[in-house]
Design a protein around this motif. Structure first.
Motif, PDB file in Angstrom:
ATOM      1  N   PHE A   6       0.819  -1.208   0.000  1.00 43.68           N
ATOM      2  CA  PHE A   6       0.000   0.000   0.000  1.00 43.68           C
ATOM      3  C   PHE A   6       0.857   1.264   0.000  1.00 43.68           C
ATOM      4  O   PHE A   6       0.485   2.278  -0.598  1.00 43.68           O
ATOM      5  CB  PHE A   6      -0.916   0.001   1.226  1.00 43.68           C
ATOM      6  N   ALA A   7       2.009   1.214   0.663  1.00 43.38           N
ATOM      7  CA  ALA A   7       2.831   2.406   0.843  1.00 43.38           C
ATOM      8  C   ALA A   7       3.635   2.768  -0.398  1.00 43.38           C
ATOM      9  O   ALA A   7       3.895   3.948  -0.655  1.00 43.38           O
ATOM     10  CB  ALA A   7       3.776   2.216   2.033  1.00 43.38           C
ATOM     11  N   ILE A   8       4.037   1.773  -1.176  1.00 37.42           N
ATOM     12  CA  ILE A   8       4.893   2.026  -2.337  1.00 37.42           C
ATOM     13  C   ILE A   8       4.013   2.236  -3.570  1.00 37.42           C
ATOM     14  O   ILE A   8       3.168   1.407  -3.880  1.00 37.42           O
ATOM     15  CB  ILE A   8       5.866   0.859  -2.573  1.00 37.42           C
ATOM     16  N   PRO A   9       4.182   3.333  -4.301  1.00 45.36           N
ATOM     17  CA  PRO A   9       3.373   3.589  -5.500  1.00 45.36           C
ATOM     18  C   PRO A   9       3.561   2.507  -6.559  1.00 45.36           C
ATOM     19  O   PRO A   9       4.628   1.888  -6.653  1.00 45.36           O
ATOM     20  CB  PRO A   9       3.898   4.950  -5.998  1.00 45.36           C
ATOM     21  N   ASN A  10       2.516   2.308  -7.375  1.00 48.89           N
ATOM     22  CA  ASN A  10       2.580   1.233  -8.370  1.00 48.89           C
ATOM     23  C   ASN A  10       3.640   1.479  -9.430  1.00 48.89           C
ATOM     24  O   ASN A  10       4.189   0.525  -9.988  1.00 48.89           O
ATOM     25  CB  ASN A  10       1.211   1.023  -9.020  1.00 48.89           C
ATOM     26  N   PHE A  11       3.968   2.754  -9.714  1.00 44.48           N
ATOM     27  CA  PHE A  11       4.973   2.990 -10.755  1.00 44.48           C
ATOM     28  C   PHE A  11       6.366   2.580 -10.284  1.00 44.48           C
ATOM     29  O   PHE A  11       7.215   2.208 -11.101  1.00 44.48           O
ATOM     30  CB  PHE A  11       4.949   4.454 -11.214  1.00 44.48           C
ATOM     31  N   LEU A  12       6.628   2.616  -8.963  1.00 41.53           N
ATOM     32  CA  LEU A  12       7.912   2.132  -8.455  1.00 41.53           C
ATOM     33  C   LEU A  12       8.008   0.613  -8.592  1.00 41.53           C
ATOM     34  O   LEU A  12       9.066   0.079  -8.945  1.00 41.53           O
ATOM     35  CB  LEU A  12       8.099   2.557  -7.000  1.00 41.53           C
ATOM     36  N   PHE A  13       6.903  -0.074  -8.313  1.00 42.44           N
ATOM     37  CA  PHE A  13       6.875  -1.514  -8.546  1.00 42.44           C
ATOM     38  C   PHE A  13       7.075  -1.820 -10.027  1.00 42.44           C
ATOM     39  O   PHE A  13       7.765  -2.784 -10.393  1.00 42.44           O
ATOM     40  CB  PHE A  13       5.544  -2.107  -8.079  1.00 42.44           C
ATOM     41  N   ALA A  14       6.460  -1.001 -10.877  1.00 46.12           N
ATOM     42  CA  ALA A  14       6.601  -1.200 -12.316  1.00 46.12           C
ATOM     43  C   ALA A  14       8.058  -1.062 -12.743  1.00 46.12           C
ATOM     44  O   ALA A  14       8.573  -1.875 -13.519  1.00 46.12           O
ATOM     45  CB  ALA A  14       5.723  -0.205 -13.069  1.00 46.12           C
ATOM     46  N   LEU A  15       8.735  -0.041 -12.239  1.00 43.55           N
ATOM     47  CA  LEU A  15      10.150   0.151 -12.571  1.00 43.55           C
ATOM     48  C   LEU A  15      10.994  -1.010 -12.059  1.00 43.55           C
ATOM     49  O   LEU A  15      11.926  -1.472 -12.740  1.00 43.55           O
ATOM     50  CB  LEU A  15      10.645   1.472 -11.983  1.00 43.55           C
ATOM     51  N   LEU A  16      10.685  -1.498 -10.854  1.00 42.69           N
ATOM     52  CA  LEU A  16      11.414  -2.641 -10.297  1.00 42.69           C
ATOM     53  C   LEU A  16      11.222  -3.888 -11.160  1.00 42.69           C
ATOM     54  O   LEU A  16      12.177  -4.618 -11.438  1.00 42.69           O
ATOM     55  CB  LEU A  16      10.942  -2.907  -8.873  1.00 42.69           C
ATOM     56  N   LEU A  17      10.000  -4.116 -11.603  1.00 48.52           N
ATOM     57  CA  LEU A  17       9.724  -5.272 -12.453  1.00 48.52           C
ATOM     58  C   LEU A  17      10.450  -5.174 -13.789  1.00 48.52           C
ATOM     59  O   LEU A  17      10.947  -6.175 -14.312  1.00 48.52           O
ATOM     60  CB  LEU A  17       8.213  -5.395 -12.686  1.00 48.52           C
ATOM     61  N   ILE A  18      10.535  -3.960 -14.325  1.00 47.39           N
ATOM     62  CA  ILE A  18      11.257  -3.770 -15.584  1.00 47.39           C
ATOM     63  C   ILE A  18      12.739  -4.063 -15.401  1.00 47.39           C
ATOM     64  O   ILE A  18      13.369  -4.744 -16.219  1.00 47.39           O
ATOM     65  CB  ILE A  18      11.050  -2.330 -16.100  1.00 47.39           C
TER      66      ILE A  18
ATOM     67  N   VAL B 136      14.165  -5.981 -13.228  1.00 50.10           N
ATOM     68  CA  VAL B 136      14.440  -7.383 -12.924  1.00 50.10           C
ATOM     69  C   VAL B 136      14.033  -8.315 -14.062  1.00 50.10           C
ATOM     70  O   VAL B 136      14.787  -9.230 -14.432  1.00 50.10           O
ATOM     71  CB  VAL B 136      13.729  -7.801 -11.618  1.00 50.10           C
ATOM     72  N   PHE B 137      12.848  -8.079 -14.664  1.00 51.82           N
ATOM     73  CA  PHE B 137      12.292  -9.080 -15.573  1.00 51.82           C
ATOM     74  C   PHE B 137      12.168  -8.644 -17.027  1.00 51.82           C
ATOM     75  O   PHE B 137      11.801  -9.462 -17.874  1.00 51.82           O
ATOM     76  CB  PHE B 137      10.898  -9.496 -15.086  1.00 51.82           C
ATOM     77  N   ALA B 138      12.440  -7.389 -17.351  1.00 52.27           N
ATOM     78  CA  ALA B 138      12.229  -6.918 -18.728  1.00 52.27           C
ATOM     79  C   ALA B 138      13.512  -6.419 -19.369  1.00 52.27           C
ATOM     80  O   ALA B 138      13.509  -5.454 -20.122  1.00 52.27           O
ATOM     81  CB  ALA B 138      11.168  -5.820 -18.742  1.00 52.27           C
ATOM     82  N   GLY B 139      14.613  -7.074 -19.058  1.00 56.50           N
ATOM     83  CA  GLY B 139      15.866  -6.730 -19.699  1.00 56.50           C
ATOM     84  C   GLY B 139      16.589  -5.557 -19.098  1.00 56.50           C
ATOM     85  O   GLY B 139      17.520  -5.016 -19.713  1.00 56.50           O
ATOM     86  N   GLY B 140      16.182  -5.142 -17.884  1.00 55.60           N
ATOM     87  CA  GLY B 140      16.852  -4.013 -17.258  1.00 55.60           C
ATOM     88  C   GLY B 140      18.263  -4.346 -16.810  1.00 55.60           C
ATOM     89  O   GLY B 140      19.247  -3.840 -17.354  1.00 55.60           O
ATOM     90  N   SER B 141      18.381  -5.237 -15.822  1.00 61.76           N
ATOM     91  CA  SER B 141      19.701  -5.609 -15.318  1.00 61.76           C
ATOM     92  C   SER B 141      19.863  -7.106 -15.102  1.00 61.76           C
ATOM     93  O   SER B 141      20.989  -7.581 -14.952  1.00 61.76           O
ATOM     94  CB  SER B 141      19.960  -4.885 -13.985  1.00 61.76           C
TER      95      SER B 141
ATOM     96  N   PHE C 172      10.124 -10.728 -20.235  1.00 59.42           N
ATOM     97  CA  PHE C 172       8.867 -10.113 -20.663  1.00 59.42           C
ATOM     98  C   PHE C 172       9.140  -8.899 -21.548  1.00 59.42           C
ATOM     99  O   PHE C 172      10.173  -8.245 -21.403  1.00 59.42           O
ATOM    100  CB  PHE C 172       8.041  -9.686 -19.437  1.00 59.42           C
ATOM    101  N   PRO C 173       8.195  -8.574 -22.443  1.00 63.24           N
ATOM    102  CA  PRO C 173       8.363  -7.395 -23.302  1.00 63.24           C
ATOM    103  C   PRO C 173       8.206  -6.115 -22.502  1.00 63.24           C
ATOM    104  O   PRO C 173       7.550  -6.088 -21.450  1.00 63.24           O
ATOM    105  CB  PRO C 173       7.243  -7.545 -24.338  1.00 63.24           C
TER     106      PRO C 173
END
Length: 363
Positions: free
Chosen positions: A176-188, A190-195, A200-201
């Motif tokens: 609840f405390a962490i905004p969804n866009f921060l989770f989105a950036l974290l997922l990118i 970790v899982f979308a070719g970031g590092s 995933f695309p």
């Protein structure tokens, strides 16, 4: 019930009228209308959102809908007055404010929202084009949120005070405390070719060769693209509903009728799902309209931007920034109407779930 539904439908008319009127006045009074947008582009001046925020930048455009004493738009010095009048006719600003408002209302009665100022398309076509993205995000997010939150909330209520309740509450609070866009950036990352992984695309709702795929491959491709956006939306959305479900169940479990049901020899599942569940779900259902509107439209804006998903949230944001008035008012009208209809459906569901509730008798 039918008379109540009819009264609610009639009440939607002044509600829609009031919302549209208020927003029409506010938006029309805001500086930087479509005429100024065109003048700024003509002069080669950047009129983006960034330049409006930074008042000291070279991209500042000191123009608004008001006219100076000479009848010119501020910032329009050196431009042919006939060209400015042509822009006014193009965008409908050659008519007085009340006439524009009246023409807009008559058009909206026919669900004719006109054409976009800056996109070569009608408002209806734009909304229909962007709607699948918002429906995809909102529908699957809402389904997953309810499938996760309600069982989790019930489990937390049954095991209140246990170690499971404590550590699950910690996860819920963090989500609840962490905004969804921060989770989105974290997922990118970790899982979308970031590092780390490239599983995933990163953008879009489907692949470029989507039309060439078989039906099964199209379904797989569709959910493959939606996985990260939906996960980011669900993580930040299920906390409120989980805690609401837990608290309503705790409140119902401590009531006298539950003690009586247990004294009659009913099993715990019969008490919980035969008696408590129906009463506890009323508050959860009450929050469904707000949850749907939030997830479908406002909550998906940052997700759409981060994952390059061209949906209604992004369309509404860009239309406000660009002062694309037909799109602004058209989407506002549609969103408001959908919200009122969803609220009515929620009230009718109230009465179907609990016959004791009678809005018609109360009115």
């Amino acid at each position: 019930m039918w008379s109540y539904i009819l009264r609610r439908c009639l009440l939607m008319i002044p509600t829609l009228l009031g919302i549209i009127t208020l927003n029409f006045i506010i938006i029309q009074a805001a500086p930087g209308g479509p005429v100024e947008q065109s003048l700024a582009k003509l002069q080669g001046i950047e009129s983006s959102a960034t330049s409006r925020v930074d008042g000291n930048s070279q991209g500042e455009v000191k123009v608004n809908l008001n006219h100076d004493s000479g009848g010119q738009y501020r910032g329009a010095q050196g431009i042919d007055p006939e060209y400015i009048k042509e822009l006014e006719r193009l965008y409908g600003f050659d008519k007085p404010l009340y006439e524009r408002y009246w023409l807009m209302l008559k058009s909206y009665l026919r669900f004719d929202f006109g054409d976009s100022f800056f996109r070569d398309s009608s408002v209806i076509d734009l909304v229909l084009d962007k709607l699948p993205v918002s429906i995809s995000l909102g529908l699957w997010t809402t389904i997953l949120v309810y499938l996760i939150s309600i069982p989790l909330g019930i489990k937390k209520a049954i095991s209140h005070g246990s170690s499971f309740d404590v550590w699950s509450s910690s996860i819920v609070v963090i989500g609840f405390a962490i905004p969804n866009f921060l989770f989105a950036l974290l997922l990118i990352v970790v899982f979308a070719g970031g590092s780390y992984f490239d599983w995933f695309p990163l953008r879009g709702l489907t692949s470029a060769n989507f039309d060439e795929l078989t039906t099964f491959e199209q379904i797989k491709d569709y959910f493959w693209h939606l996985t990260l956006p939906i996960v980011a939306s669900v993580i930040s959305s299920f906390a409120t509903l989980t805690l609401l479900t837990k608290n309503t169940f705790l409140d119902e479990i401590n009531k006298q009728y539950v003690v009586t049901a247990r004294a009659k020899g009913l099993t715990e599942n019969q008490v919980l799902y035969g008696h408590v569940f129906r009463n506890a779900m009323l508050l959860v259902i009450a929050g469904l309209p707000a949850a749907l509107i939030s997830i479908f439209f406002t909550g998906s804006l940052m997700i759409e931007i981060i994952f390059s998903l061209d949906g209604l949230g992004l369309l509404g944001f860009e239309s406000v920034i660009n002062r694309d008035y037909p799109v602004v008012f058209g989407t506002l009208y549609i969103f408001t109407l959908m919200g009122l209809i969803i609220k009515l459906i929620s009230d009718v569901t109230y009465m179907l779930i609990d016959p004791r509730i009678n809005f018609e008798a109360q009115s």
